[in-house]
Motif scaffolding. Structure first.
Motif, short mmCIF file in Angstrom:
data_model
loop_
_atom_site.label_atom_id
_atom_site.label_comp_id
_atom_site.label_asym_id
_atom_site.label_seq_id
_atom_site.Cartn_x
_atom_site.Cartn_y
_atom_site.Cartn_z
N LEU A 1 -59.51 -62.81 15.36
CA LEU A 1 -60.62 -63.73 15.14
C LEU A 1 -61.49 -63.31 13.97
O LEU A 1 -62.36 -64.09 13.54
CB LEU A 1 -61.46 -63.81 16.42
CG LEU A 1 -60.71 -64.22 17.68
CD1 LEU A 1 -61.65 -64.24 18.88
CD2 LEU A 1 -60.04 -65.58 17.50
N THR B 1 -61.13 -57.93 16.48
CA THR B 1 -61.32 -58.76 17.67
C THR B 1 -60.21 -59.79 17.73
O THR B 1 -59.98 -60.53 16.77
CB THR B 1 -62.69 -59.45 17.63
OG1 THR B 1 -63.72 -58.46 17.54
CG2 THR B 1 -62.91 -60.28 18.88
N TYR B 2 -59.53 -59.85 18.87
CA TYR B 2 -58.36 -60.70 19.01
C TYR B 2 -58.51 -61.62 20.22
O TYR B 2 -59.07 -61.22 21.26
CB TYR B 2 -57.09 -59.87 19.22
CG TYR B 2 -56.63 -59.08 18.02
CD1 TYR B 2 -55.57 -59.51 17.24
CD2 TYR B 2 -57.25 -57.88 17.66
CE1 TYR B 2 -55.12 -58.78 16.14
CE2 TYR B 2 -56.83 -57.13 16.57
CZ TYR B 2 -55.76 -57.60 15.82
OH TYR B 2 -55.33 -56.86 14.73
N ASN B 3 -57.97 -62.83 20.09
CA ASN B 3 -57.72 -63.67 21.25
C ASN B 3 -56.31 -63.34 21.75
O ASN B 3 -55.36 -63.31 20.98
CB ASN B 3 -57.82 -65.15 20.88
CG ASN B 3 -57.39 -66.05 22.03
OD1 ASN B 3 -56.27 -66.53 22.08
ND2 ASN B 3 -58.29 -66.27 22.96
N GLN C 1 -58.08 -64.31 26.86
CA GLN C 1 -59.10 -63.27 26.80
C GLN C 1 -59.35 -62.85 25.36
O GLN C 1 -58.44 -62.84 24.54
CB GLN C 1 -58.66 -62.06 27.63
CG GLN C 1 -58.51 -62.37 29.12
CD GLN C 1 -58.35 -61.13 29.97
OE1 GLN C 1 -58.99 -60.10 29.71
NE2 GLN C 1 -57.52 -61.22 31.00
N THR C 2 -60.60 -62.50 25.09
CA THR C 2 -60.98 -61.97 23.79
C THR C 2 -61.20 -60.47 23.94
O THR C 2 -61.95 -60.03 24.81
CB THR C 2 -62.26 -62.65 23.27
OG1 THR C 2 -62.01 -64.05 23.12
CG2 THR C 2 -62.67 -62.06 21.94
N ASP D 1 -61.72 -56.62 21.93
CA ASP D 1 -61.96 -55.76 20.75
C ASP D 1 -60.95 -54.63 20.81
O ASP D 1 -61.03 -53.76 21.68
CB ASP D 1 -63.39 -55.21 20.76
CG ASP D 1 -64.42 -56.30 20.50
OD1 ASP D 1 -64.15 -57.19 19.68
OD2 ASP D 1 -65.50 -56.26 21.13
#
Length: 270
Positions: free
Chosen positions: A62, A91-93, A118-119, A121
């Protein structure tokens, strides 16, 4: 000639002072994401196939804005866990698709109904757990046995989510049909590999039972007997595993109908 030599030397000096000859000093991706997919009701792992018919994991970083392309997809291991050790910090989805109620649900106009991704870090080692509602539950009734070079398995198939709840989650997506919940086939996969499944099966011995329409409904919860094909040579050690699936693809519209599995068993053919 001296002027030409001077010009060449000047050009080389100029090039050596620019970024063209600088080494790439970016760190290699070395962050790790570990994940587990479990049954929301029981806490048991969602067993799967280690391939494109198994549980798909999709990461989207993201940090780069809303229109970034996802990272290359990867897949869960047969025990319902996944791991990627080559990620950049960020930060990833995290989205997974498999034989369970979809985490992302939209209506036929694209209006969001639910987003259970979920998001995360990701820095160092990050862990995530997804609690999902599997379509089916496949269980061994008894240990598989060998009869005349064939593996005979007895299994039980039940619904992991009730028909009513399945409909309440899927119908708002549009185009609903009661046929989505029909069990279409049961597979018995046989392989020399402990990762036995659709992608690691021996086609000589693996077998299947197919069902049309809702014909399997009366067999839900009953003991189902399925035998391997051919004759497995004596003295061989094989792994066997059963799987079943419904008439519903995930992600919706992908055409991929994914199996729910039981755990593999090791069998000596004698």
């Amino acid at each position: 000639m001296k002027n030409i030599t001077y010009l060449v030397l000047s050009t080389l000096i100029a090039l050596s002072s620019c970024n063209l000859f600088e080494l790439d000093n970016y760190d290699l991706p070395a962050e790790t994401l570990k994940g587990t997919v479990v049954d929301k009701e029981t806490g048991e792992p969602i067993l799967t196939d280690q391939g494109s018919e198994g549980i798909r994991v999709r990461l989207t970083e993201l940090s780069w804005g809303d229109n970034v392309s996802p990272n290359p997809d990867f897949f869960c291991m047969p025990d319902g866990t996944f791991q990627n050790t080559k990620l950049f910090a960020g930060t990833y989805n995290v989205r997974i698709d498999g034989p369970f109620i979809p985490l992302i649900r939209e209506d036929d106009r694209g209006v969001p109904l639910a987003d259970e991704t979920q998001t995360v870090d990701i820095k160092g080692v990050s862990e995530v757990t997804f609690e999902v509602q599997p379509f089916l539950k496949v269980e061994w009734v008894k240990d598989p046995e060998v009869i005349n070079g064939k593996v005979r398995a007895q299994i039980r198939v039940t619904r992991g989510v009730s028909k009513e709840e399945f409909r309440s989650k899927i119908e708002p997506m549009g185009g609903y049909s009661d046929s989505f919940q029909n069990i279409t086939d049961i597979q018995l996969f046989v392989s020399y590999s402990s990762t036995v499944g659709y992608r690691a099966r021996d086609e000589r011995w693996s077998s299947q039972l197919e069902f049309s329409g809702s014909s399997f409904n009366d067999m839900l919860g009953e003991t189902i007997t399925i035998e391997s094909n051919g004759t497995i040579p004596e003295g061989r050690m094989v792994f066997v595993r059963a799987a079943a699936r419904i008439n519903f693809d995930t992600p919706r519209g992908s055409g991929t109908r994914r199996w729910n599995y039981n755990e593999p068993r090791q069998v000596l053919v004698y």
